[in-house]
Design a protein around this motif. Structure first.
Motif, PDB file in Angstrom:
ATOM      1  N   TYR A  70       0.827  -1.206   0.000  1.00 51.34           N
ATOM      2  CA  TYR A  70       0.000   0.000   0.000  1.00 51.34           C
ATOM      3  C   TYR A  70       0.857   1.249   0.000  1.00 51.34           C
ATOM      4  CZ  TYR A  70       0.350  -0.153   5.201  1.00 51.34           C
ATOM      5  OH  TYR A  70       0.773  -0.199   6.501  1.00 51.34           O
ATOM      6  N   SER A  81      -0.018   4.359   1.471  1.00 51.28           N
ATOM      7  CA  SER A  81      -0.209   5.304   2.569  1.00 51.28           C
ATOM      8  C   SER A  81       0.962   5.258   3.541  1.00 51.28           C
ATOM      9  CB  SER A  81      -1.504   4.993   3.318  1.00 51.28           C
ATOM     10  OG  SER A  81      -1.604   5.776   4.498  1.00 51.28           O
ATOM     11  N   LEU A  93       0.523   5.630   6.622  1.00 54.14           N
ATOM     12  CA  LEU A  93      -0.084   5.182   7.870  1.00 54.14           C
ATOM     13  C   LEU A  93      -0.284   3.677   7.907  1.00 54.14           C
ATOM     14  CD1 LEU A  93      -2.861   7.900   8.104  1.00 54.14           C
ATOM     15  CD2 LEU A  93      -0.821   7.766   9.557  1.00 54.14           C
ATOM     16  N   ASN A 115      -8.596   5.820  15.363  1.00 50.21           N
ATOM     17  CA  ASN A 115      -9.600   5.793  14.297  1.00 50.21           C
ATOM     18  C   ASN A 115     -10.966   6.003  14.941  1.00 50.21           C
ATOM     19  OD1 ASN A 115      -8.222   3.449  11.858  1.00 50.21           O
ATOM     20  ND2 ASN A 115      -7.202   4.981  13.086  1.00 50.21           N
ATOM     21  N   SER A 147      -3.618   4.241  14.343  1.00 49.16           N
ATOM     22  CA  SER A 147      -2.693   4.325  13.206  1.00 49.16           C
ATOM     23  C   SER A 147      -1.433   5.086  13.606  1.00 49.16           C
ATOM     24  CB  SER A 147      -3.366   5.035  12.022  1.00 49.16           C
ATOM     25  OG  SER A 147      -4.452   4.276  11.531  1.00 49.16           O
ATOM     26  N   ASN A 170       2.310   6.741  11.800  1.00 51.76           N
ATOM     27  CA  ASN A 170       2.967   7.143  10.558  1.00 51.76           C
ATOM     28  C   ASN A 170       4.337   6.469  10.491  1.00 51.76           C
ATOM     29  OD1 ASN A 170       3.998   8.468   8.321  1.00 51.76           O
ATOM     30  ND2 ASN A 170       3.228  10.464   8.928  1.00 51.76           N
ATOM     31  N   THR A 184      -4.778  -1.116   0.109  1.00 52.34           N
ATOM     32  CA  THR A 184      -4.768  -0.030   1.095  1.00 52.34           C
ATOM     33  C   THR A 184      -4.631  -0.508   2.532  1.00 52.34           C
ATOM     34  OG1 THR A 184      -7.185  -0.017   1.377  1.00 52.34           O
ATOM     35  CG2 THR A 184      -6.249   1.401  -0.358  1.00 52.34           C
ATOM     36  N   GLY A 244      -7.119  -0.740   4.107  1.00 54.28           N
ATOM     37  CA  GLY A 244      -8.024   0.298   4.581  1.00 54.28           C
ATOM     38  C   GLY A 244      -9.423  -0.201   4.830  1.00 54.28           C
ATOM     39  N   ARG A 294      -7.508   5.176   5.048  1.00 60.41           N
ATOM     40  CA  ARG A 294      -6.356   5.310   4.154  1.00 60.41           C
ATOM     41  C   ARG A 294      -6.673   4.674   2.801  1.00 60.41           C
ATOM     42  NH1 ARG A 294      -2.215   1.067   7.169  1.00 60.41           N
ATOM     43  NH2 ARG A 294      -3.728  -0.562   7.486  1.00 60.41           N
ATOM     44  N   ASN A 295      -7.864   4.909   2.292  1.00 57.72           N
ATOM     45  CA  ASN A 295      -8.308   4.339   1.021  1.00 57.72           C
ATOM     46  C   ASN A 295      -7.801   5.197  -0.139  1.00 57.72           C
ATOM     47  OD1 ASN A 295      -9.992   2.167   2.200  1.00 57.72           O
ATOM     48  ND2 ASN A 295     -11.161   3.887   3.018  1.00 57.72           N
ATOM     49  N   VAL A 296      -6.507   5.084  -0.414  1.00 58.21           N
ATOM     50  CA  VAL A 296      -5.834   6.035  -1.300  1.00 58.21           C
ATOM     51  C   VAL A 296      -5.304   5.388  -2.576  1.00 58.21           C
ATOM     52  CG1 VAL A 296      -5.244   7.629   0.561  1.00 58.21           C
ATOM     53  CG2 VAL A 296      -3.685   5.735   0.023  1.00 58.21           C
TER      54      VAL A 296
END
Length: 469
Positions: free
Chosen positions: A243, A245, A247, A292, A321, A323, A350, A352, A357-359
């Motif tokens: 993924y 992200s 995070l 979250n 989460s 970083n 993700t 996610g 964090r659905n990126v």
């Protein structure tokens, strides 16, 4: 008047890896299937016409690693995935009954598969379950609609021997088996990753989120990334995703003054905090740990006193989460290729769903703009490859008769503009309008899924890319 098509998508830029298509075209949909793609289809032939000039039309995004159960992810995960342009997802932990219940009660039109976690004290008695106990768990899970099992080694590890037994049992039954690397012998790091490949002994295995093992815990992170790439090239039976992200996501639940998850403790130590409940509270207050938190119909990241209050109100049983994912390995793993030109890491995911964090679109299209990936390669990694791994041979492409699962992309904003599943719009411009869920299951679980009030889509993993076909 009898219409030839149900829906017509006009003037979009159609991009499809499987058919090597990229250019302006119209897409006609009939009975939930791709009926025709042509330069100009008369609008009078369709009951509904959607003008998509300037947008890119791609096969529906398939996220091969998300969390949408009450245990992790929560009830808003479906909505969050649809807003991100996802049409199909694999919940990567379960519990399977919870995944099905949330899919029934909060579904927004997605296709959902799930695997059941192998967790000591919950689904197995202890950290060293026998072959018979693992076989029993798999049988029960398949009958409930799961497609396989998930080893939560980075959080709740088993012995190496039990881990190998679980992989063997799944392979013997041609069921899905995924592994967050780590055992009682090795941690959730590059050494645990290498151990996972050794324990697989050439069998099929999905190693989850490759980037999570290249955080520089043992050696410099780019050295770890190159190690992972070399090991994956040498072991072609391993399926994987990574993924983009920065995070991660892990459990904030504490017992007897410490976080239950080993991964949470490691993340606290990485930030200079004690791996204790008190250390986690201090990390939340400082902003290193991000709780979250449900707010406004979604899950958001929260820090400070408000986040601590929410975490305490939930009895610490929330997701948190950190970083912790450096950028260089994320980019390298997303784009690395084998000598034959195939991608080393099969998919962009993700981890996610209900974790914010659905990126895939947002950050994946950044790679396209950087020319690190072509748009066709983006489609390959976010739709075509995941579809084949899950045995969804009618998804991930735009061949005639394929399921009309479609994501419409706004490249300028790097966002999904529309999501369509089986010919029905489930999201447009951020507004989620779909209903229900279709559960991807095996023949063993179809009846149970239907009893739960859900539609079922049966796959045969023996015929999937997970098992090499």
């Amino acid at each position: 008047m009898a219409y030839r098509y149900d829906v017509l998508l006009k003037n979009g830029i159609v991009v499809d890896y499987a058919t090597d298509r990229e250019g302006v075209a119209d897409v006609a949909i009939k009975d939930g299937k791709i009926a025709e793609i042509a330069p100009d289809i008369a609008p009078t032939l369709a009951q509904e016409v959607i003008e998509l000039s300037g947008y890119h039309v791609v096969p529906g995004i398939i996220d091969l690693h998300t969390h949408i159960s009450a245990w992790i992810g929560g009830k808003f995960g479906h909505k969050m995935l649809a807003k991100a342009g996802v049409t199909t997802t694999l919940d990567m932990a379960g519990p399977v009954d919870s995944v099905l219940e949330l899919a029934r009660d909060y579904g927004v039109g997605l296709n959902v598969a799930t695997i059941e976690y192998v967790r000591p004290g919950y689904t197995v008695k202890d950290t060293n379950p026998s072959t018979a106990e693992l076989q029993d768990l798999l049988d029960r899970s398949l009958k409930k609609g799961a497609i396989g099992l998930k080893l939560l080694g980075g959080h709740y590890p088993l012995t190496p021997e039990a881990t190998a037994r679980a992989i063997e049992v799944a392979n013997q039954n041609k069921a899905y088996i995924a592994f967050h690397c780590g055992t009682l012998n090795k941690g959730s790091n590059i050494e645990g990753f290498h151990e996972a490949i050794e324990l697989a002994q050439g069998k099929a295995l999905h190693i989850a989120h490759i980037n999570s093992y290249t955080r520089g815990v043992i050696r410099p992170w780019m050295q770890e990334a190159e190690e992972a790439i070399a090991a994956l090239i040498a072991n072609p039976t391993i399926r994987c995703e990574s993924y983009l992200s920065p995070l991660n996501g892990t459990s904030a639940k504490c017992s007897q003054g410490v976080p239950e998850s080993l991964q949470t403790r490691k993340c606290l130590e990485a930030g200079g905090f004690a791996p204790t409940e008190q250390g986690l509270e201090e990390a939340i207050l400082s902003g290193w740990a991000q709780i979250n938190m449900e707010a406004g119909g979604e899950v958001v990241l929260a820090t400070g006193s408000e986040a601590v209050a929410y975490w305490r109100q939930k009895g610490t049983d929330t997701t948190v989460s950190f970083n912790v994912n450096p950028p260089e390995p994320r980019l390298r793993l997303a784009t690395a290729k084998r000598p034959d030109g195939r991608f080393v890491v099969d998919a962009i995911s993700t981890d996610g769903g209900g974790i914010p964090r659905n990126v895939i679109v947002e950050m994946g299209l950044s790679l396209v703009k950087l020319k690190a990936l072509t748009l066709k390669e983006f489609v390959q990694k976010t739709s075509y490859n995941p579809a084949r791994i899950l045995g969804l041979m009618n998804k991930g492409h735009f061949r005639p008769g394929a399921d009309a699962d479609i994501t419409v992309l706004d490249l300028t904003r790097q966002q999904a503009f529309m999501a369509i599943v089986n010919g029905k719009v489930i999201m447009v411009n951020g507004y989620v309008c779909g209903q229900g869920s279709t559960v991807i299951t095996t023949a063993a679980g179809a009846a149970y899924v239907q009893e739960k009030g859900l539609q079922s889509l049966v796959v045969d993993l023996a015929q999937s890319a997970f098992y090499g076909t």
